[in-house]
Scaffold this motif. Sequence first.
Motif, PDB file in Angstrom:
ATOM      1  N   VAL A 198       1.551   2.949  -3.385  1.00 31.78           N
ATOM      2  CA  VAL A 198       0.468   3.497  -4.205  1.00 31.78           C
ATOM      3  C   VAL A 198       0.638   4.985  -4.497  1.00 31.78           C
ATOM      4  CG1 VAL A 198      -2.012   4.008  -4.228  1.00 31.78           C
ATOM      5  CG2 VAL A 198      -1.218   1.709  -3.662  1.00 31.78           C
TER       6      VAL A 198
ATOM      7  N   PHE B 126       1.072   6.408  -8.261  1.00 33.84           N
ATOM      8  CA  PHE B 126       0.083   7.345  -8.786  1.00 33.84           C
ATOM      9  C   PHE B 126       0.734   8.652  -9.219  1.00 33.84           C
ATOM     10  CE2 PHE B 126      -3.471  10.180  -8.962  1.00 33.84           C
ATOM     11  CZ  PHE B 126      -4.441   9.381  -9.557  1.00 33.84           C
TER      12      PHE B 126
ATOM     13  N   VAL C 192      -7.359   5.890  -3.414  1.00 33.16           N
ATOM     14  CA  VAL C 192      -6.204   6.140  -2.545  1.00 33.16           C
ATOM     15  C   VAL C 192      -6.618   7.016  -1.368  1.00 33.16           C
ATOM     16  CG1 VAL C 192      -3.920   7.201  -2.397  1.00 33.16           C
ATOM     17  CG2 VAL C 192      -4.538   5.867  -4.421  1.00 33.16           C
TER      18      VAL C 192
ATOM     19  N   VAL D  33      -2.375  -0.042  -9.013  1.00 33.89           N
ATOM     20  CA  VAL D  33      -3.010   0.784  -7.979  1.00 33.89           C
ATOM     21  C   VAL D  33      -4.391   0.239  -7.628  1.00 33.89           C
ATOM     22  CG1 VAL D  33      -4.034   3.056  -7.527  1.00 33.89           C
ATOM     23  CG2 VAL D  33      -1.728   2.893  -8.461  1.00 33.89           C
TER      24      VAL D  33
ATOM     25  N   SER E 178      -8.958   6.108  -9.284  1.00 39.12           N
ATOM     26  CA  SER E 178      -7.783   5.550  -8.598  1.00 39.12           C
ATOM     27  C   SER E 178      -7.288   6.520  -7.526  1.00 39.12           C
ATOM     28  CB  SER E 178      -6.672   5.228  -9.597  1.00 39.12           C
ATOM     29  OG  SER E 178      -6.468   6.284 -10.503  1.00 39.12           O
TER      30      SER E 178
ATOM     31  N   GLU F 256       0.811  -1.223   0.000  1.00 36.69           N
ATOM     32  CA  GLU F 256       0.000   0.000   0.000  1.00 36.69           C
ATOM     33  C   GLU F 256       0.842   1.269   0.000  1.00 36.69           C
ATOM     34  OE1 GLU F 256      -3.263   2.096   2.901  1.00 36.69           O
ATOM     35  OE2 GLU F 256      -3.189  -0.097   2.855  1.00 36.69           O
TER      36      GLU F 256
ATOM     37  N   ILE G 227      -4.090  -3.091  -5.649  1.00 40.31           N
ATOM     38  CA  ILE G 227      -3.696  -2.897  -4.251  1.00 40.31           C
ATOM     39  C   ILE G 227      -4.852  -2.317  -3.441  1.00 40.31           C
ATOM     40  CG2 ILE G 227      -2.159  -1.628  -2.703  1.00 40.31           C
ATOM     41  CD1 ILE G 227      -0.018  -1.800  -4.901  1.00 40.31           C
ATOM     42  N   ASN G 228      -5.542  -1.319  -3.999  1.00 37.23           N
ATOM     43  CA  ASN G 228      -6.677  -0.736  -3.284  1.00 37.23           C
ATOM     44  C   ASN G 228      -7.815  -1.746  -3.148  1.00 37.23           C
ATOM     45  OD1 ASN G 228      -5.592   1.813  -2.766  1.00 37.23           O
ATOM     46  ND2 ASN G 228      -6.119   2.549  -4.806  1.00 37.23           N
TER      47      ASN G 228
END
Length: 330
Positions: free
Chosen positions: A43, A47, A279, A211, A275, A40, A214-215
């Motif tokens: 990220v 991004f 986040v 991303v 995205s 995490e 992971i989210n």
Amino acid sequence: MRVLDAMARANAPLEKIMPLLTPAAIATGVLCGSRLESLEGLVPWIFALMTFIGSLKSSLSEMLRELRRPGKLLAIMAVLHVLMPLVGWAAGELFFRGDPYLVTGFVLLFAIPTGVVSVVWVTIYGGNIALTLALILADTLLSPLIVPATLYVLMGEAVRIRAYDMMEGLLWMIVLPSVAGLLLNQWSKGGVARRWSPPLAPLVKVGLFVVVAINGSNIAGELRHADGRMAAVIGATFGTVVLGYLVGWGMSSLLRWNREDSTAAQFNSGMRNLSAGAVLAVQYFPAAVSLPVISGMLFQQLLAATFGFRIGAGAKKRSGASAAAVGQDG
């Protein structure tokens, strides 16, 4: 050179599978679960890199040209940050009254800036690219102020909003990389965009996949054990996102914009930087806030393809009618 050429060629196939990219990433996140949660911390950096690459296409002169006649820019911004956040709040209150986290999620869904990836769809369907880039950059630069302010105005004290932390996150993830890309392109007189944008473009799609995966892993439990509540969240999200496209189309039709401007309005009203929203939701709020944003990722690209097909079909019909009229005149 061969590596860069190969990377540039890889972009077209990736663009074709864009409608499937984010649902596949969410599925990957759900399947991998805790194995991805440890990543995490990467990220925001991924991004920021995506934002920097996307902003290399930005032109200061084009942005200034659009700002000199800001009517269309302001109209789309009003849809993005006045009308649609109110729609999100109303949908949250209507379907999930008593759950402040889900209501906050629906407000956040429409408080975040327009999607950087919208420039891809506007380009494919012949929309106004200059207007789109100006909108993305202006919306991005204002996001550290707009996002916390929108959440505070519509949610008040119902949910603790870490406004300063959120502003700092948006500054590092979005604003500074955007400004760096813009200035670099301006300094090189467009040379950086011409040379590096094509080979780097696939990295944006790959970064988006990573991303989102992971989210998605952060709410794997919610998605694995989806119930009626989760189905309601997905349904409400779908309806409000569709409404975003329809509002963009209705506004541009009412104001009698040309096809290029209307195309830009529809994609930018319907698409969001989900995205980035995910986040923010994951980093600054309880997990439930991220559910509407993650749900939007399931079908945002698919809806873009659907509305793009409608735009393309409408353009062909008008072209055919114009040709017929010319033939009759002849």
